[in-house]
Design a protein around this motif. Structure first.
Motif, PDB file in Angstrom:
ATOM      1  N   PHE A  77    -114.905 -42.036  72.617  1.00 54.60           N
ATOM      2  CA  PHE A  77    -114.149 -40.634  72.579  1.00 54.60           C
ATOM      3  C   PHE A  77    -113.276 -40.366  73.741  1.00 54.60           C
ATOM      4  CE2 PHE A  77    -118.022 -39.690  74.867  1.00 54.60           C
ATOM      5  CZ  PHE A  77    -117.627 -38.809  75.958  1.00 54.60           C
ATOM      6  N   PHE A  94    -113.418 -37.793  56.587  1.00 58.01           N
ATOM      7  CA  PHE A  94    -114.647 -37.378  56.544  1.00 58.01           C
ATOM      8  C   PHE A  94    -114.873 -36.858  55.164  1.00 58.01           C
ATOM      9  CE2 PHE A  94    -113.613 -37.085  61.094  1.00 58.01           C
ATOM     10  CZ  PHE A  94    -114.314 -37.777  61.524  1.00 58.01           C
ATOM     11  N   TRP A 108    -108.230 -30.097  68.728  1.00 60.05           N
ATOM     12  CA  TRP A 108    -109.219 -29.522  69.576  1.00 60.05           C
ATOM     13  C   TRP A 108    -109.871 -30.375  70.744  1.00 60.05           C
ATOM     14  CZ3 TRP A 108    -114.969 -28.538  69.978  1.00 60.05           C
ATOM     15  CH2 TRP A 108    -115.349 -27.274  70.584  1.00 60.05           C
ATOM     16  N   THR A 109    -110.179 -31.559  70.419  1.00 59.84           N
ATOM     17  CA  THR A 109    -110.871 -32.435  71.235  1.00 59.84           C
ATOM     18  C   THR A 109    -110.010 -32.948  72.413  1.00 59.84           C
ATOM     19  OG1 THR A 109    -110.478 -34.362  69.764  1.00 59.84           O
ATOM     20  CG2 THR A 109    -112.441 -33.315  69.661  1.00 59.84           C
TER      21      THR A 109
ATOM     22  N   PRO B 183    -113.970 -24.826  65.727  1.00 63.63           N
ATOM     23  CA  PRO B 183    -113.738 -26.193  66.036  1.00 63.63           C
ATOM     24  C   PRO B 183    -114.855 -26.748  66.223  1.00 63.63           C
ATOM     25  CG  PRO B 183    -112.154 -24.920  66.967  1.00 63.63           C
ATOM     26  CD  PRO B 183    -113.098 -23.831  66.579  1.00 63.63           C
ATOM     27  N   PHE B 184    -115.826 -26.563  66.960  1.00 65.90           N
ATOM     28  CA  PHE B 184    -117.153 -26.737  67.279  1.00 65.90           C
ATOM     29  C   PHE B 184    -117.923 -27.550  66.137  1.00 65.90           C
ATOM     30  CE2 PHE B 184    -121.766 -26.210  68.244  1.00 65.90           C
ATOM     31  CZ  PHE B 184    -121.748 -27.434  68.901  1.00 65.90           C
ATOM     32  N   LEU B 186    -116.604 -27.664  63.337  1.00 61.98           N
ATOM     33  CA  LEU B 186    -115.938 -28.777  62.552  1.00 61.98           C
ATOM     34  C   LEU B 186    -116.502 -30.098  63.057  1.00 61.98           C
ATOM     35  CD1 LEU B 186    -113.931 -29.039  60.313  1.00 61.98           C
ATOM     36  CD2 LEU B 186    -112.144 -28.681  62.081  1.00 61.98           C
ATOM     37  N   CYS B 187    -116.469 -30.299  64.190  1.00 63.74           N
ATOM     38  CA  CYS B 187    -116.711 -31.510  64.959  1.00 63.74           C
ATOM     39  C   CYS B 187    -118.163 -32.077  64.701  1.00 63.74           C
ATOM     40  CB  CYS B 187    -116.633 -31.442  66.523  1.00 63.74           C
ATOM     41  SG  CYS B 187    -114.924 -31.330  66.940  1.00 63.74           S
ATOM     42  N   ARG B 189    -119.664 -31.241  61.783  1.00 63.82           N
ATOM     43  CA  ARG B 189    -119.652 -31.880  60.517  1.00 63.82           C
ATOM     44  C   ARG B 189    -119.041 -33.173  60.370  1.00 63.82           C
ATOM     45  NH1 ARG B 189    -116.452 -27.347  58.270  1.00 63.82           N
ATOM     46  NH2 ARG B 189    -116.316 -28.345  56.415  1.00 63.82           N
ATOM     47  N   ALA B 190    -118.182 -33.344  61.038  1.00 65.19           N
ATOM     48  CA  ALA B 190    -117.434 -34.787  61.420  1.00 65.19           C
ATOM     49  C   ALA B 190    -118.375 -35.753  61.831  1.00 65.19           C
ATOM     50  CB  ALA B 190    -116.218 -34.761  62.149  1.00 65.19           C
ATOM     51  N   ARG B 192    -121.854 -35.583  61.459  1.00 65.41           N
ATOM     52  CA  ARG B 192    -122.611 -35.823  60.294  1.00 65.41           C
ATOM     53  C   ARG B 192    -122.031 -36.829  59.250  1.00 65.41           C
ATOM     54  NH1 ARG B 192    -122.910 -31.263  56.343  1.00 65.41           N
ATOM     55  NH2 ARG B 192    -121.016 -32.200  55.933  1.00 65.41           N
ATOM     56  N   ALA B 198    -115.862 -40.068  64.190  1.00 63.22           N
ATOM     57  CA  ALA B 198    -115.682 -38.909  64.903  1.00 63.22           C
ATOM     58  C   ALA B 198    -115.027 -39.267  66.581  1.00 63.22           C
ATOM     59  CB  ALA B 198    -116.837 -38.113  64.826  1.00 63.22           C
ATOM     60  N   VAL B 203    -114.202 -36.952  69.721  1.00 64.51           N
ATOM     61  CA  VAL B 203    -115.423 -36.152  69.823  1.00 64.51           C
ATOM     62  C   VAL B 203    -116.531 -36.981  70.441  1.00 64.51           C
ATOM     63  CG1 VAL B 203    -117.033 -35.054  68.327  1.00 64.51           C
ATOM     64  CG2 VAL B 203    -114.700 -35.074  67.651  1.00 64.51           C
ATOM     65  N   SER B 204    -117.051 -36.279  71.565  1.00 69.41           N
ATOM     66  CA  SER B 204    -118.141 -36.922  72.248  1.00 69.41           C
ATOM     67  C   SER B 204    -119.396 -36.483  71.314  1.00 69.41           C
ATOM     68  CB  SER B 204    -118.434 -36.155  73.568  1.00 69.41           C
ATOM     69  OG  SER B 204    -119.457 -36.198  74.164  1.00 69.41           O
ATOM     70  N   TYR B 208    -122.114 -33.155  71.748  1.00 69.80           N
ATOM     71  CA  TYR B 208    -122.056 -32.290  70.883  1.00 69.80           C
ATOM     72  C   TYR B 208    -123.401 -32.183  70.021  1.00 69.80           C
ATOM     73  CZ  TYR B 208    -116.964 -31.400  71.536  1.00 69.80           C
ATOM     74  OH  TYR B 208    -116.040 -31.075  71.890  1.00 69.80           O
TER      75      TYR B 208
END
Lengths: 247, 324
Positions: A77, A94, A108-109, B183-184, B186-187, B189-190, B192, B198, B203-204, B208
């Motif tokens: 990441f 996804f 966003w990331t 957005p958090f 959303l991350c 769910r990504a 999961r 992700a 995405v960390s 998260y």
């Protein structure tokens, strides 16, 4: 190519998976706005090279520098946040998220000078077909649409460089030129691209440089035109010199 | 259509103290508390894909926070109690979550279970602090600064405390809705769906997951603190692993794929348990059968049956592709 002109440089990379020596002294470089193809048969080490660059595999030795920074051993990441976008071979959409949500995540990331709206607009501009499917779930897409979404999603990261693993794999011949054209558009935005490809005939004509990998070793590097003159290399990757004349 | 349904449910809940008997109105109180707990649990399971079998730990933290503050420290303001419960849960969940989110699936579930049992043992064995088996009393708290001890207990529970709980649940629902639609969310769910992928989008994953764990613990503690005043008593069973199992059951019963599913599960669980217990002594047998039936026939839970999405969820889980 001088050191200043290098965006990504991999130098004498050795990667083991368990006891197997998968990558042997792999070195490659990608400069700004370049489209570089890494060609090799299945199992030659293409995906391993990409996964090592992306931080999924820890190299035993060697260096990986991206924008002058050593990224070997960093977590995936963090590498993504530094601007290395990735579209994997299996697309890895996804499934439970809509197309729009898939694309949005990376705005966003990773924060860049471009706004989220600009980045989304760019991603959809490269693959206009996706605009129609924004509300669809990932499961409701065809293979080609998944590929497009996977690349669009990597683009929304606003990457400095894109890594595409087999972007043409499993696609109908009808859609390959469309995706090839989109990749060309991406380079005009100033991104560099590294493509892993098993089929030499899928290598886009705008490719600036080619590496051929076999059994974890780079056996050829140079302009694409050169590879067609090297029969030993062509035998490895299954290209027929005569085919070139039909291009 | 959805809004109309939601408005109807809210209207029914608000009207209930005036139309239903006190007994049923007091049955709604644990429903509100469990709803808050389940909103948190579902953030962790339904949205992030981590199944905690130790969330009773945090319910216990909240409930005992209410007990300690009211009966030992004389802090009677429920607002302060809820905040303290959430704060204590965050403090405890931060290190536990930090350890647990390194693992997934069964390992995560077992680790949370282990921490839950540790806490349960602590409550049981350190009786000079916690009252051991006997538990502790929770005194009637002040609501919005008002001391309502003049009002009879049942009246207190069925009117001011009832509406207070409704408001807490409404706020908790609103905040959770904002979290999952951000957005958090959303991350999460990504993560999961595919944690590996992700990561390549920046995405960390561990961080998260940890955030989700801590938020869900705070929710469990707020719900736990709300449970206390109804019975006026807390005991170590609140933190026992079967209690964790119950809330997981509620979540599956209602359906974790739907934001409101777990709340429906809580409502049905509480009223069904009450009904079945009054008819036969073997309520666990009945509930076991129901759980088996749900997993086999309706993996989307009750909301899944209502929702059209149930079809695709069912197919996915039979193919082994249902998250998580």
């Amino acid at each position: 190519m001088g050191a200043a002109g290098v965006m990504l440089s991999v130098d004498r990379l050795n990667v083991y998976i368990q006891a197997s020596h998968i990558l042997r002294d792999v070195s490659l470089a990608v400069g700004p706005r370049e489209v570089v193809c890494l060609v090799g048969r299945n199992g030659a080490g293409k995906t391993t090279t990409l996964r090592s660059i992306l931080g999924y595999l820890a190299p035993q030795s060697g260096t990986i520098r991206f924008l002058g920074r050593d990224i070997a051993g960093r977590r995936p990441f963090e590498i993504a946040q530094q601007g290395l976008g990735f579209a994997p071979e299996d697309s890895a959409i996804f499934a439970d998220l809509t197309v729009a949500e898939n694309v949005e995540i990376s705005t966003w990331t990773r924060k860049t000078s471009r706004t989220a709206e600009e980045r989304l607009a760019l991603a959809y501009a490269v693959f206009p077909a996706l605009t129609r499917y924004r509300a669809r779930k990932g499961t409701q897409l065809s293979g080609g649409e998944r590929k497009m979404l996977s690349i669009a999603r990597a683009l929304a990261l606003d990457p400095t460089m894109l890594l595409l693993d087999e972007p043409f794999e499993g696609l109908s011949p009808a859609i390959i030129p469309e995706i090839g054209q989109s990749i060309l558009e991406i380079t005009t935005m100033g991104h560099a691209i590294l493509i892993a490809e098993s089929n030499i005939h899928h290598v886009p004509e705008y490719t600036t440089r080619l590496y051929v990998i076999e059994r974890g070793e780079i056996v050829f590097s140079g302009p694409p035109a050169e590879v067609w003159k090297d029969e030993a290399v062509l035998r490895i990757i299954g290209g027929t010199p005569s085919w070139q004349s039909f291009r | 259509m959805r809004r109309a349904g939601l408005a109807l449910v809210v209207a029914l809940i608000l009207a209930m103290p005036f139309v239903a008997g006190d007994y049923y109105v007091t049955l709604m109180l644990p429903f509100f508390a469990y709803s808050v707990i389940l909103l948190g649990l579902n953030l962790l399971f339904g949205y992030t894909g981590l199944l905690s079998f130790g969330h009773a730990l945090f319910i216990g933290v909240g409930a005992y926070a209410a007990a300690f503050l009211t009966s030992k420290f004389g802090v009677m303001h429920l607002e302060a109690i809820l905040l303290a419960a959430a704060g204590a849960a965050v403090l405890i969940a931060a290190p536990i979550g930090g350890l647990c989110v390194r693992y997934v699936k069964i390992y995560f579930a077992m680790l949370t279970l282990a921490f839950g049992m540790l806490f349960h043992s602590f409550l049981l064995k350190f009786y000079f602090v916690t009252g051991g088996d006997e538990g502790m009393r929770v005194l009637q708290p002040f609501l919005l600064g008002f001391d309502l001890s003049q009002i009879p207990k049942v009246r207190f529970l069925t009117r001011p405390f009832y509406y207070y709980s409704v408001v807490v649940l409404a706020v908790a629902t609103f905040v959770m809705w904002r979290i999952v639609s951000s957005p958090f969310g959303l991350c999460l769910r990504a993560i999961r769906d595919n944690p590996d992928k992700a990561q390549s989008l920046g995405v960390s994953v561990k961080r998260y997951r940890w955030y989700a764990f801590v938020i869900s613990a705070a929710y469990a503690a707020v719900g736990g603190a709300l449970l206390g005043p109804t019975t006026g008593q807390v005991d170590p069973n609140l933190a026992y692993w079967t209690h964790s199992g119950n809330i997981v059951f509620m979540m599956l019963l209602g359906g974790f794929a739907n934001f409101f599913g777990p709340l429906v599960g809580a409502l049905v669980f509480i009223f069904l348990q009450d009904t079945v217990m009054s008819i036969v002594p073997y309520w666990r047998l009945v509930f076991g059968a129901i759980l088996a039936l749900i997993v086999i026939a309706a993996p989307g839970g009750l909301m899944g049956l209502l929702d059209r999405r149930a079809v695709s969820w069912g197919e996915k889980s039979r193919q082994g592709g249902a998250p998580p």
